[in-house]
Scaffold this motif. Structure first.
Motif: not given
Ligand code: SF4
Length: 347
Positions: A105-110, A94-96
Motif C-alpha cells: 500500500s505504501a508503494l501504491a502511494l508512489l 487506478t492502482v489495485l
C-alpha cells in the motif's frame, strides 16, 4: 478517457499466478486499457510473456533492504525517487493493491493515482487506500480477484481465469530441456516442494506414485528450485527407473514454460501447481493445512481430507504428523491423476 491500471502484486510465485485472474478480467472488460504490474524484480521474468500486460515495473526488494543501513539511506532515497518517477510517468488512474500489506500500500502511494484500491487489507493497509475489498471464503482459484473486479464494475469478472503464458524464449528453452530429458512424448510433472513442512506430502508416496504411473506408461519429472535439489534427488533415487529430477536446474520462467508441455501435474500447495492450472494442464492439487480454494475449475482436481483442525495455515497442532496430508493415500492420488487423463480406473 483511456483507463490506466497498475496492479501491485510483488510476490510470491503462486500469488502472482493467481493474480493474473485480475489482469485478464480487466483486459476482458477494458480491452484498450493500459495495464502495468509492479512486481519483485526477482520474479519479473514470470510476467515477460504475458500479452495482456503493457508494462512491468520491477521493485528491487533486495537492493532496497540493503539500503536500509544508516550510511546508505541516500541510496534508498534515490531508488524510491526513481520508482516514483517511473510510475508517475505512466499516469495511472487506478492502482489495485492485490497484496494488501502495508508495504504494497505504501508503494501504491508512489504512483500518485487518483484511485487506490486494496484487496483483503491487513496491517492497516486500508488506511492508505480509497476503497477496500474485504476477504471472504474462497472456493475456486481467483475468487478474491473476481470480487475486486466486480467492485470495479468489470463485466468480465465472472469469466476471469488465471492464465500465465511463458515467453517465447522460456518456451524454447523448456522444449530443449524436455528434448534433452527425452520426454518430448509427454510426461507427468511432480511438484512436491514448498516452504512449509505441513504442506508437504511424503517422499515415499511420491516414489510410489511414480511406480503406479509408470505401470500406466507415464514417466515423471520432479520439479523444484535449487533449495529442493537434494530432496528431489532422494525422491528420484527411490522412484521407478526413468524418473528424472530437474530441481535446481531450470530458472523459474523455464520451469513455468515446461509445465505447459506436461500431460499432467501432481503437486502440493505451491506456485508451480497453480502455474500448471493456469496453463489449463490437468492438475491434481494436494491440499491440507492451507485452503487457498476448495474446488478447481474443470480439468483439475483438488484432493483434501476435511478435518476439524484444517486449515491451520502456519500453526499446525498435530505434533508434526500432518494427518491431513497423510490421509491422501497414494492410490487415491493416482486414481485422480488417471481420471484426469481419461485412463481406466485401477481395480
Ligand atoms: S494441524 Fe491439522 S490441518 Fe494442520 S497440518 Fe496438522 S493435520 Fe493438517
Amino acid at each position: 478517457m483511456r483507463r490506466r491500471f497498475l496492479i501491485i502484486r510483488l510476490g510470491a510465485i503462486g500469488d502472482i499466478v493467481v493474480t493474473t485472474t485480475l489482469l485478464h478480467g480487466l483486459r476482458a472488460t477494458w480491452p484498450d486499457a493500459h495495464i502495468g504490474w509492479l512486481v519483485d524484480s526477482r520474479l519479473a521474468g514470470m510476467l515477460e510473456g504475458v500479452d495482456a500486460l503493457d508494462r512491468i515495473h520491477r521493485w528491487d526488494r533486495v537492493g532496497w533492504a540493503r539500503s536500509l543501513g544508516p550510511l546508505r539511506l541516500r541510496e534508498l532515497g534515490v531508488a524510491l525517487a526513481a520508482l516514483r518517477a517511473e510510475l508517475r510517468a505512466e499516469a495511472y488512474t487506478t492502482v489495485l493493491d492485490a497484496q494488501g500489506l502495508l508495504k504494497s500500500s505504501a508503494l501504491a502511494l508512489l504512483a500518485g493515482a487518483p484511485q487506490r484500491w486494496v484487496l483483503r487489507p491487513r496491517e492497516g493497509a486500508s488506511i492508505l487506500a480509497h476503497h477496500a475489498v474485504p476477504a471472504r471464503e474462497r472456493i475456486r482459484p481467483g475468487d478474491e480477484y473476481r470480487d475486486l473486479l466486480r467492485a470495479l464494475g468489470a463485466h468480465g469478472a465472472d469469466g476471469a481465469r488465471m492464465g500465465l503464458q511463458a515467453s517465447a524464449r522460456a518456451t524454447e528453452s523448456a522444449r530443449a530441456l524436455v528434448s534433452r530429458l527425452q520426454r518430448s512424448d509427454g510426461f507427468v510433472a511432480l511438484c512436491p516442494f514448498t516452504t512449509r513442512p505441513q504442506k508437504h506430502w511424503f517422499d515415499d508416496r511420491w516414489a510410489d506414485l511414480t511406480r503406479i504411473l509408470a505401470a500406466c506408461g507415464l514417466r515423471c519429472v520432479i520439479m523444484g528450485g535449487p533449495q529442493d535439489r537434494v530432496r528431489a534427488e532422494s525422491i528420484r533415487d527411490a522412484s521407478v527407473p526413468g524418473t528424472v529430477s530437474i530441481a535446481g536446474e531450470a530458472p523459474l520462467e523455464i520451469s513455468g514454460a515446461l509445465l505447459a508441455l506436461a500431460h499432467l501435474t501432481v503437486g502440493v500447495d505451491t506456485g508451480l501447481t497453480h502455474w500448471s492450472m493456469a496453463h489449463r494442464v490437468p492438475t491434481v492439487a494436494l491440499l491440507g493445512s492451507a485452503l487457498p480454494y476448495t474446488t478447481a475449475f474443470d480439468g483439475s482436481i483438488v484432493l483434501r481430507q476435511p478435518m476439524a483442525c484444517s486449515p491451520c495455515d502456519r500453526r499446525p497442532t498435530c505434533s508434526g504428523r500432518f494427518d491431513c496430508m497423510r490421509a491422501l493415500g497414494t492410490e487415491r492420488v493416482a486414481q485422480a491423476a488417471l481420471t484426469l487423463l481419461g485412463q481406466p480406473a485401477r481395480a
